[in-house]
Design an enzyme around this catalytic site. Structure first.
Site, PDB file in Angstrom:
ATOM      1  N   ARG A 238       1.220  -1.952  -9.691  1.00 12.41           N
ATOM      2  CA  ARG A 238       2.385  -2.509  -8.969  1.00 12.41           C
ATOM      3  C   ARG A 238       3.650  -1.718  -9.234  1.00 12.41           C
ATOM      4  O   ARG A 238       4.581  -1.724  -8.425  1.00 12.41           O
ATOM      5  CB  ARG A 238       2.591  -3.965  -9.369  1.00 12.41           C
ATOM      6  CG  ARG A 238       1.422  -4.866  -9.012  1.00 12.41           C
ATOM      7  CD  ARG A 238       1.191  -4.929  -7.519  1.00 12.41           C
ATOM      8  NE  ARG A 238       0.005  -5.712  -7.190  1.00 12.41           N
ATOM      9  CZ  ARG A 238      -0.448  -5.860  -5.962  1.00 12.41           C
ATOM     10  NH1 ARG A 238       0.144  -5.276  -4.933  1.00 12.41           N
ATOM     11  NH2 ARG A 238      -1.525  -6.579  -5.741  1.00 12.41           N
TER      12      ARG A 238
ATOM     13  N   GLU B 100       7.208  -4.447   4.086  1.00 13.35           N
ATOM     14  CA  GLU B 100       6.866  -3.927   2.760  1.00 13.35           C
ATOM     15  C   GLU B 100       8.101  -3.191   2.235  1.00 13.35           C
ATOM     16  O   GLU B 100       8.786  -2.516   2.999  1.00 13.35           O
ATOM     17  CB  GLU B 100       5.653  -2.989   2.869  1.00 13.35           C
ATOM     18  CG  GLU B 100       5.045  -2.633   1.525  1.00 13.35           C
ATOM     19  CD  GLU B 100       3.729  -1.866   1.667  1.00 13.35           C
ATOM     20  OE1 GLU B 100       2.761  -2.410   2.247  1.00 13.35           O
ATOM     21  OE2 GLU B 100       3.682  -0.723   1.194  1.00 13.35           O
TER      22      GLU B 100
HETATM   23  C1  3EB Z   1      -0.660  -4.608  -1.233  1.00 10.42           C
HETATM   24  O1  3EB Z   1       0.090  -5.051  -2.097  1.00 10.42           O
HETATM   25  C2  3EB Z   1       0.010  -3.961  -0.055  1.00 10.42           C
HETATM   26  O2  3EB Z   1      -3.292   1.517  -0.734  1.00 10.42           O
HETATM   27  O3  3EB Z   1      -2.027   2.709  -2.041  1.00 10.42           O
HETATM   28  C3  3EB Z   1       0.731  -1.350  -1.327  1.00 10.42           C
HETATM   29  C4  3EB Z   1       0.881  -0.225  -2.125  1.00 10.42           C
HETATM   30  C5  3EB Z   1      -0.391  -1.503  -0.523  1.00 10.42           C
HETATM   31  C6  3EB Z   1      -0.100   0.767  -2.135  1.00 10.42           C
HETATM   32  C7  3EB Z   1      -2.254   1.682  -1.363  1.00 10.42           C
HETATM   33  C8  3EB Z   1      -1.364  -0.478  -0.544  1.00 10.42           C
HETATM   34  C9  3EB Z   1      -1.224   0.629  -1.339  1.00 10.42           C
HETATM   35  O4  3EB Z   1      -1.889  -4.695  -1.313  1.00 10.42           O
HETATM   36  C10 3EB Z   1      -0.565  -2.666   0.339  1.00 10.42           C
END
Ligand code: 3EB
Length: 339
Positions: free
Chosen positions: A221, A333
């Site tokens: 995260r 996002e």
């Molecule tokens: C999520 O939280 C949203 O596939 O590298 C966010 C950050 C998301 C990175 C990735 C996907 C990716 O699942 C999507």
């Protein structure tokens, strides 16, 4: 060399809107990368001795923008096959574009393995931040598989093959672009500087249930990059959305999604969460900078702009994009950097 302690240097980013109404201070070292958010397909190039990635993320509702990653150390740049890179002895920036194809899996795997090989050969064995900019991210590929899932399988295979050398992915973004193909760029560093951070409000992406795809994205995260010498560190915040646990919340409610996303970031960067990982810093939402806001539907842009602007200080640099998000029910996002 004069006497005194050697300064090993650091990186930072400067986000500009076009036209370039502000000029940046010439960095003491050099430019590691320019990322241009443009109105057409670009790809990679070396310009003025620095790598440039141009990605198609600007349509009729948003403005071009440019991010410039600068280092306080001298930078050398070059071409590596189809990729461009720059390094300063502490940080490696690498960017490559994969053109449109019926199925992405195998090409994505090769792209990632080639990139990892390159980074490891040069001693940049820790990933600090990755961006995956994926055209038609929620559209089906030629086999009827969603392109994001297709992409995730190839990426997961590459990381599985490198399992013994790389752990989890760092802070990352997986987001749509306006033309087919994949743009990948990342920052890798010398070992010993990164700490991957999870969010107690969110299921780690690598534990997502299988309904979100056969291969979970294994990004963190956030990733904390320890500063060198007495420099402050940098917290890279992943693309963050209105997900609690593993579920999208506030489906069809843009205000709810924006507020939930900001709440996720607030908890992620706060003292209590960072302390769990031994990072003794205390960030608030107001510390998020170099922000990128991705909005799926153009009609939501005014509301999102108002709400995000109201939540952040006036000086916060924000770039706005109208692109698809990787789950069809996600409307927004947000990502950024705390220092
Ligand atoms: C999520 O939280 C949203 O596939 O590298 C966010 C950050 C998301 C990175 C990735 C996907 C990716 O699942 C999507």
């Amino acid at each position: 060399m004069t006497t005194g302690r050697k300064r090993r240097g650091n990186i930072s980013v400067q986000l500009h809107r076009c036209p370039f109404d502000r000029t940046i201070d010439a960095p003491a070292g050099g430019v590691l990368a320019r990322v241009n958010f443009a109105g057409g397909v670009g790809g990679t190039s070396l310009d003025d001795g620095a790598p440039r990635l141009t990605t198609h993320m600007v349509g009729e509702h948003t403005e071009p923008a440019e991010e410039i990653w600068v280092s306080t150390l001298p930078v050398t740049a070059g071409l590596a096959g189809e990729a461009v890179f720059a390094e300063d002895g502490e940080h490696l920036f690498y960017a490559v574009r994969l053109d449109a194809r019926p199925v992405y899996r195998d090409a994505v795997r090769r792209m990632y393995e080639t990139a990892l090989e390159f980074a490891f050969e040069r001693g940049y064995t820790e990933m600090a931040r990755m961006w995956n900019l994926v055209g038609g991210i929620t559209d089906p590929n030629a086999e009827g598989v969603e392109i994001y899932q297709d992409f995730c399988v190839g990426r997961a295979e590459a990381f599985a093959a490198w399992d013994d050398r790389v752990g989890r992915l760092p802070a990352a973004t997986g987001i749509g672009t306006l033309s087919q193909g994949v743009d990948l760029c990342f920052i890798a560093v010398r070992p010993g500087r990164t700490t991957h951070i999870e969010n107690p409000r969110q299921t780690p992406a690598y534990e997502y249930p299988v309904r979100y795809g056969p291969k979970s994205p294994s990004f963190a995260r956030a990733t904390w990059l320890r500063g060198l010498d007495d420099e402050p560190g940098t917290l890279f915040v992943s693309g963050t959305a209105s997900i609690v646990g593993a579920e999208t919340v506030h489906v069809d409610d843009i205000t709810g999604q924006v507020d939930e996303t900001l709440r996720n970031i607030e908890v992620l960067v706060g003292r209590e969460n960072l302390a769990r990982y031994g990072v003794e810093r205390d960030f608030e939402l107001k510390d998020l900078d170099q922000v990128r806001v991705y909005v799926r539907d153009a009609e939501h842009l005014p509301l999102v702009r108002d709400r995000v602007r109201a939540a952040l200080p006036a000086h916060t640099r924000i770039a706005w994009f109208n692109v698809d998000v990787c789950r069809p029910d996600l409307l927004v996002e947000i990502e950024g950097v705390c220092r």
